[in-house]
Design a protein around this motif. Structure first.
Motif, PDB file in Angstrom:
ATOM      1  N   SER A 136       6.697  20.355  51.729  1.00  0.00           N
ATOM      2  CA  SER A 136       5.993  20.018  52.968  1.00  0.00           C
ATOM      3  C   SER A 136       6.669  20.656  54.173  1.00  0.00           C
ATOM      4  CB  SER A 136       5.936  18.493  53.149  1.00  0.00           C
ATOM      5  OG  SER A 136       5.162  17.888  52.135  1.00  0.00           O
ATOM      6  N   ALA A 137       7.999  20.628  54.199  1.00  0.00           N
ATOM      7  CA  ALA A 137       8.729  21.231  55.318  1.00  0.00           C
ATOM      8  C   ALA A 137       8.472  22.730  55.392  1.00  0.00           C
ATOM      9  CB  ALA A 137      10.228  20.948  55.179  1.00  0.00           C
ATOM     10  N   GLU A 185       6.112  23.843  58.278  1.00  0.00           N
ATOM     11  CA  GLU A 185       7.111  24.313  59.252  1.00  0.00           C
ATOM     12  C   GLU A 185       7.554  23.178  60.176  1.00  0.00           C
ATOM     13  OE1 GLU A 185       5.577  27.738  61.227  1.00  0.00           O
ATOM     14  OE2 GLU A 185       5.776  29.015  59.462  1.00  0.00           O
ATOM     15  N   MET A 244      10.215  19.396  60.193  1.00  0.00           N
ATOM     16  CA  MET A 244      11.226  18.580  59.523  1.00  0.00           C
ATOM     17  C   MET A 244      10.581  17.392  58.819  1.00  0.00           C
ATOM     18  SD  MET A 244      14.477  16.540  61.203  1.00  0.00           S
ATOM     19  CE  MET A 244      13.506  15.106  61.725  1.00  0.00           C
ATOM     20  N   VAL A 245      11.114  17.067  57.648  1.00  0.00           N
ATOM     21  CA  VAL A 245      10.680  15.876  56.911  1.00  0.00           C
ATOM     22  C   VAL A 245      11.917  15.027  56.635  1.00  0.00           C
ATOM     23  CG1 VAL A 245       9.623  14.986  54.805  1.00  0.00           C
ATOM     24  CG2 VAL A 245       8.750  17.094  55.840  1.00  0.00           C
ATOM     25  N   ALA A 247      14.659  17.358  54.863  1.00  0.00           N
ATOM     26  CA  ALA A 247      14.166  18.706  54.560  1.00  0.00           C
ATOM     27  C   ALA A 247      13.799  19.416  55.853  1.00  0.00           C
ATOM     28  CB  ALA A 247      12.958  18.639  53.630  1.00  0.00           C
ATOM     29  N   LEU A 248      14.242  20.664  55.966  1.00  0.00           N
ATOM     30  CA  LEU A 248      14.015  21.442  57.184  1.00  0.00           C
ATOM     31  C   LEU A 248      13.416  22.794  56.839  1.00  0.00           C
ATOM     32  CD1 LEU A 248      17.481  20.781  58.821  1.00  0.00           C
ATOM     33  CD2 LEU A 248      15.340  19.794  59.579  1.00  0.00           C
ATOM     34  N   PRO A 249      12.477  23.283  57.651  1.00  0.00           N
ATOM     35  CA  PRO A 249      11.963  24.635  57.414  1.00  0.00           C
ATOM     36  C   PRO A 249      13.014  25.676  57.755  1.00  0.00           C
ATOM     37  CG  PRO A 249      11.089  23.775  59.465  1.00  0.00           C
ATOM     38  CD  PRO A 249      11.861  22.647  58.821  1.00  0.00           C
ATOM     39  N   ALA A 297      12.394  26.269  52.780  1.00  0.00           N
ATOM     40  CA  ALA A 297      12.928  24.991  53.251  1.00  0.00           C
ATOM     41  C   ALA A 297      14.304  24.770  52.670  1.00  0.00           C
ATOM     42  CB  ALA A 297      12.005  23.834  52.868  1.00  0.00           C
ATOM     43  N   SER A 333      16.765  21.533  51.835  1.00  0.00           N
ATOM     44  CA  SER A 333      16.710  20.085  51.674  1.00  0.00           C
ATOM     45  C   SER A 333      18.092  19.536  51.339  1.00  0.00           C
ATOM     46  CB  SER A 333      15.727  19.698  50.567  1.00  0.00           C
ATOM     47  OG  SER A 333      14.431  20.185  50.831  1.00  0.00           O
ATOM     48  N   HIS A 359      20.033  21.238  61.085  1.00  0.00           N
ATOM     49  CA  HIS A 359      19.236  22.219  61.833  1.00  0.00           C
ATOM     50  C   HIS A 359      20.044  23.500  62.059  1.00  0.00           C
ATOM     51  CE1 HIS A 359      15.325  20.618  62.905  1.00  0.00           C
ATOM     52  NE2 HIS A 359      15.865  19.423  63.100  1.00  0.00           N
TER      53      HIS A 359
END
Length: 249
Positions: A89-90, A94, A96-97, A125-127, A137, A139, A157
């Motif tokens: 999803s991240a 694009e 953050m999750v 999780a981050l793009p 991503a 994670s 980040h």
């Protein structure tokens, strides 16, 4: 996840270390594994014991994953296999999750089952910003609920931003290698490919460049060698229902 002692790299050297990873392991699979291990160690400074996974989605349709540990790599693979999960999803959205407690999470059932088997309770999780049609991503997985506070999110980040620089370079290298291999394949199988291109031109009334591109794309989409596909096109060219190559624009 095994206990981890944070790596001793100062924050100022993170970018330099990512560059070293590119130089020492320019192939994509090895780079993702080493990158995930490095980022897990860095994130441990602020999050305690965590593991890290990285997933890259490319236009070729074949995802690439890496993990700081084998169970983490498996969690990344589960997401790409079932097309669901926080990392996926991240990458696709694009954004953050953050999952603070998997025990109350109802999204992504296949991923949730796999994560619970590994006793994972929270995920961040981050793009990772890439070029063109590729997406990725990073994670982080924790065995504790609410394992990622404000400081941990800021650190993650920063790691994702630095990782994107090295990952973009590795993807460029991988693309160049794949292009070289495609050219070698074309040269080795030139006669049947030339004939197949001629057949496609006759069918579609297109240019030679377009016909060759369609042939490559069809080869990837059907997961068969370009020479085998060319032979199939030639063999059925005179039939009532020949193999036709179509793609939507």
């Amino acid at each position: 996840m095994a206990a981890r002692v944070p790596l001793s790299y100062p924050a100022a050297d993170i970018t330099r270390h990512v560059e070293d990873l590119v130089l020492n392991c320019p192939d994509l699979s090895g780079f993702l594994k080493d990158l995930a291990s490095f980022c897990a160690g860095q994130q441990a400074y602020v999050s305690g014991d965590v593991s890290c996974g990285v997933t890259v989605l490319r236009a070729s349709g074949i995802p690439h994953t890496g993990g700081s540990e084998e169970p983490t790599r498996s969690l990344e693979d589960v997401q790409t296999r079932y097309r669901e999960g926080p990392g996926l999803s991240a990458a696709l959205d694009e954004a953050m999750v953050l999952v603070t407690d998997l025990r109350s999470e109802e999204r992504w059932p296949s991923f949730i089952d796999a994560a619970r088997r590994e006793k994972v309770l929270s995920v961040l999780a981050l793009p990772v910003q890439l070029e063109g049609a590729a997406s990725a991503a990073m994670s982080f997985y924790s065995l504790r609920p609410h394992g990622f506070g404000r400081e941990a999110i800021a650190s993650a980040h920063a790691l994702a931003a630095d990782a994107s620089k090295g990952l973009r370079l590795v993807l460029r290298i991988a693309t160049l290698r794949e292009t070289e291999q495609n050219l070698r394949t074309v040269m080795a199988a030139r006669p049947p490919i030339d004939i197949a291109v001629g057949v496609i031109i006759g069918q579609e009334h297109c240019s030679q460049d377009v016909a060759l591109e369609w042939l490559f794309r069809a080869s990837r989409a059907r997961n068969i060698g370009i020479r085998d596909l060319a032979s199939e096109i030639i063999a059925t060219a005179g039939n009532a229902h020949p193999v036709k190559i179509h793609f939507d624009d």
